[in-house]
Each structure stands twice: as C-alpha cells, then as structure tokens.
Scaffold this active site. Structure first.
Site, PDB file in Angstrom:
ATOM      1  N   ARG A  53     -10.931 -24.048  42.130  1.00 29.44           N
ATOM      2  CA  ARG A  53     -10.915 -22.859  41.266  1.00 29.44           C
ATOM      3  C   ARG A  53      -9.541 -22.726  40.617  1.00 29.44           C
ATOM      4  O   ARG A  53      -9.414 -22.385  39.448  1.00 29.44           O
ATOM      5  CB  ARG A  53     -11.269 -21.589  42.065  1.00 29.44           C
ATOM      6  N   TYR A 105     -19.001 -11.278  16.572  1.00 28.91           N
ATOM      7  CA  TYR A 105     -20.122 -11.799  17.367  1.00 28.91           C
ATOM      8  C   TYR A 105     -20.646 -10.704  18.320  1.00 28.91           C
ATOM      9  O   TYR A 105     -19.852 -10.027  18.995  1.00 28.91           O
ATOM     10  CB  TYR A 105     -19.656 -13.045  18.149  1.00 28.91           C
ATOM     11  N   ASP A 179     -10.749 -16.259  17.012  1.00 31.81           N
ATOM     12  CA  ASP A 179     -11.899 -16.993  17.543  1.00 31.81           C
ATOM     13  C   ASP A 179     -12.158 -18.145  16.570  1.00 31.81           C
ATOM     14  O   ASP A 179     -12.627 -17.934  15.446  1.00 31.81           O
ATOM     15  CB  ASP A 179     -13.106 -16.041  17.634  1.00 31.81           C
ATOM     16  N   LYS A 204     -20.203 -24.563  21.318  1.00 33.85           N
ATOM     17  CA  LYS A 204     -20.634 -24.827  19.943  1.00 33.85           C
ATOM     18  C   LYS A 204     -20.147 -26.205  19.474  1.00 33.85           C
ATOM     19  O   LYS A 204     -20.506 -27.197  20.052  1.00 33.85           O
ATOM     20  CB  LYS A 204     -20.163 -23.666  19.059  1.00 33.85           C
TER      21      LYS A 204
HETATM   22  C1  LIG Z   1     -18.067 -16.856  17.363  1.00 34.01           C
HETATM   23  C2  LIG Z   1     -18.492 -16.816  18.797  1.00 34.01           C
HETATM   24  N1  LIG Z   1     -17.584 -16.501  19.737  1.00 34.01           N
HETATM   25  C3  LIG Z   1     -17.923 -16.438  21.050  1.00 34.01           C
HETATM   26  C4  LIG Z   1     -19.204 -16.686  21.469  1.00 34.01           C
HETATM   27  C5  LIG Z   1     -19.551 -16.586  22.939  1.00 34.01           C
HETATM   28  O1  LIG Z   1     -19.618 -17.861  23.481  1.00 34.01           O
HETATM   29  P1  LIG Z   1     -20.545 -18.264  24.753  1.00 34.01           P
HETATM   30  O2  LIG Z   1     -21.967 -18.161  24.312  1.00 34.01           O
HETATM   31  O3  LIG Z   1     -20.095 -19.668  25.046  1.00 34.01           O
HETATM   32  O4  LIG Z   1     -20.210 -17.312  25.834  1.00 34.01           O
HETATM   33  C6  LIG Z   1     -20.182 -17.034  20.531  1.00 34.01           C
HETATM   34  C7  LIG Z   1     -21.557 -17.321  20.955  1.00 34.01           C
HETATM   35  O5  LIG Z   1     -22.459 -17.469  20.157  1.00 34.01           O
HETATM   36  C8  LIG Z   1     -19.817 -17.091  19.160  1.00 34.01           C
HETATM   37  O6  LIG Z   1     -20.701 -17.404  18.212  1.00 34.01           O
END
Ligand SMILES: Cc1ncc(COP(=O)(O)O)c(C=O)c1O
Length: 386
Positions: A53, A105, A179, A204
């Site tokens: 961890r 998001y 992000d 992604k």
């Molecule tokens: C722009 C963006 N940031 C963060 C996330 C969250 O990521 P996760 O689904 O890996 O938790 C997503 C998920 O679709 C996203 O599109």
C-alpha cells in the site's frame, strides 16, 4: 559528443521510469504482486519496500513514467480518477473553497457536492472560458481551482496560462489543478503552463484499451507531493500491480494511438459538420469552435472527442444510437474502439436537469469517443445510422 537534447515524447513514453530489471535483465517491468517484503531485522527492510500500500515496485515505475511525461517531478497513482481527486480534496484545509467549471465531469461534481460539501467544503461553478468569471469566484478561502480542458462533454477549452497567472495574482497560496484526461500529456502539459497539479483518469486514453480503471496526480512541489504520498498511504486507494503493468504497457503506444484518434476525429468532425441530420458539431479542431484559436496555441492536436446534436432533436437520439454497428453505446472514452453515449442519461445524469440545461448539456447532446478503427468504416456507420 553527448547530446543534451531532451528526449522526444515517444522515447520518454517507452523508456521513462525503467531500463531493465536489475535481477534478471527482463526488459519489461515485472508485476510485483507481493503485498509485503522481508526484513533483515525489525524495522530494517531489505530494500525501500515494506508493504505494497505504501510503495510497490511496479507502481513506482508507472508513477515515474507519468511524472516524466507530464514534465513533473512527482507522480502518484490511484485506483481510479475519482480516487485521485478524492485524495487531492482530502489535502485541502477544512473550510476550503474550490472553483470548478460549470460543465465539470459529473463524478467530480458528485464528490464535491455530496461527499465534501457536508464536511464543510464550499465550491463555486463558473464558465471558465471567461477568465473574469473565475476572478469573481475567488474568495479569501479559495484553495483550489480545478479545470478540465477540453471539458467533458462540451469540449470547452480553458486558457491554462491565463488562469495560472490570475491565481498567482489573486490567490497565490491556492493550487491550480488541471484534469488532463481528455488531452493526455501527448497533446498538452499543464505544468509547463503554470498549473500546480495534473490529474488523470488513466482509465481513458492513458489506459487506451477499456480494460483498466485508474487515476493519477502529478505535481512539482515537494511539500504538496509529500502530503499526497501521506494520504495515498493513509487512505489506501492505490491501483493493483497488475493494473499498473497494463497502464505501463499502454503508455508505450500513447503517442501512436493519439495521432490516430486525432486524425479520425478531425475527419469525422468535418464530415458531420456538413451532414443535414446533424445540427451542431463541437470539436476544438473546427474553426467554428469558439476557442479554436486557443486550442491551436495550447494543444499539439485537438483530441479524439466530438459532441454533436441532431437536427431532429432528442427524439432522434435513441433511434440513431440503436442503428450504429461499430460504435458501441457505452460510458467512458479513450479506448481504441469507438464509443458513443448520451450524457444527459449516462455520464452526466448525476448533474441536476436544470443545471444541465443551463450550461448547455442539452438532452439531445451525444458524445463520441472516436476510436482508431478505419475511418471510412466509422464514417459509413455514422452515415447509415443518421
Ligand atoms: C474528465 C474526467 N475526469 C475524471 C473522471 C473520473 O475517472 P474514473 O472513472 O477513472 O474514476 C472521468 C471519468 O469519466 C472523466 O471523464
């Protein structure tokens, strides 16, 4: 003569963080599944590793690789993009104020509104394409400005340099986090533009094959990095060594995949722009996109995401989605295969309907994650369904 030139992105993607395994010469990083590590005597582990961890050798390679790609000093990986954001929010002092974009998001908004707000955090949403809105939102408790560019799903482009300068003038002790999930470090490196933190859903494009969930934070500031390492260990939302391996394997082709995503998306965006059944195409690479010029300055290319609305409105959405043969109806994005989804009902359903309407996530909006299949096949599929 030794060259001082910085290695190119592709070289870093393939080599950063690992040359070969010291014990065996293996050219790919081993997947260290061990949860714990032998000690010579109490408190004296054989290596720096004690418990997975806290630190794991496969995760270390991934963290070093991602930090290099983002031109950052410290990388931390998590079990998901939401886990990465959750850890960052835990690093904020209680009573902090956070500024986020109006079309952030849905999962990010849910975390802020339903988990952190009841614990005393405050947040303001604004349209960040106008820097004045961010300036107005700043108050004496602002500790974090969180932006997505391109945003999800409206593909707005936010000027990272301008927001970083504003933050420096008005709230220098706050952090600017970007992000970078949609762009990836291949298309933009926010730390170079003045951001303090880069966040990824590695689920992604970094993962790229729709077979792993993960997240990452990359920072330059050592004090912040130590705080985040502490929280990563203390709260434990770490990725498995197997997932780290999958991500490392994927990253080696990130640049190749991104070039193909960008090429296919550009071709499709142009074709859909003149299709009579499509009323609106949102793609930063089109000159009709309101922030097209900024995108050309800030990004190396325009990415693989497109959003559209149909001429026949919301009633045409489901029949269109059902007729598609190659595009899979699914949440998520960034995989080699083309995905399509309906944000109002799927990814952004967590956002209240009035708010969705106010910010432009219409009920007829469709988000397309353009994959890297033969672009002619993708165009034919879209045409027959339209
Ligand atoms: C722009 C963006 N940031 C963060 C996330 C969250 O990521 P996760 O689904 O890996 O938790 C997503 C998920 O679709 C996203 O599109």
């Amino acid at each position: 003569m030794v060259s001082k030139k910085e290695p190119g992105f592709a070289t870093k993607a393939i080599h950063a963080g690992f040359s070969h395994d010291k014990a065996t010469g293996a050219v790919m990083p081993p997947i260290y599944m061990a949860s714990t590590y032998a000690q010579l005597s109490p408190g004296h582990p054989i290596s720096k590793y004690e418990y997975s961890r806290t630190a794991n050798p496969t995760r270390d390679v991934l963290e070093a690789n991602l930090a290099t790609l983002e031109n950052g000093r410290f990388g931390l990986c998590f079990a998901s993009g939401c886990a990465a954001l959750n850890t960052l929010l835990q690093a904020l002092p209680s009573g902090s104020h956070v500024i986020i974009s109006d079309d952030v998001y849905g999962g990010t908004l849910r975390l802020l509104s339903q988990i952190f707000t009841p614990m005393g955090l405050h947040y303001t949403q604004c349209d960040m394409t106008d820097i004045n809105n961010i300036e107005q939102a700043i108050n004496e408790n602002t500790q974090l400005i969180w932006l997505e560019t391109p945003s999800n799903p409206l593909l707005k482009i936010i000027d990272i340099t301008a927001v970083a300068q504003l933050k420096q003038q008005k709230c220098p002790n706050a952090w600017l986090a970007v992000d970078n999930t949609f762009a990836t470090p291949y298309l933009q490196t926010p730390l170079d533009l003045g951001a303090d933190i880069v966040c990824h859903s590695t689920t992604k494009y970094i993962g790229g094959h729709s077979d792993v969930i993960g997240g990452a934070l990359i920072v330059n500031n050592e004090t912040l990095a130590q705080k985040l390492y502490f929280l990563q260990n203390a709260t434990g939302s770490i990725p498995s060594p197997m997932d780290c391996y999958l991500l490392l394997r994927s990253i080696k082709t990130l640049h190749v995949r991104m070039n193909a995503h960008c090429h296919n998306a550009k071709t499709i965006a142009k074709a859909l722009s003149s299709h009579p059944k499509v009323s609106r195409v949102i793609y930063p690479g089109l000159s009709t996109h309101p922030e097209h010029y900024l995108a050309t300055k800030q990004m190396r290319d325009f990415g693989g995401m497109i959003s559209i609305t149909l001429t026949d409105g919301p009633k045409a959405v489901i029949p269109f989605l059902k007729k598609l043969k190659i595009f899979t109806l699914a949440e998520s994005l960034g995989g080699v295969e083309s995905l399509i989804e309906h944000p109002a009902v799927m990814t952004h359903a967590a956002i209240p309907a009035e708010h969705r309407k106010k910010i432009g996530i219409e009920d007829s909006l469709i988000r397309i994650s353009v994959g890297i299949e033969a672009v002619d096949d993708l165009l034919e599929d879209l045409n027959q369904a339209l």
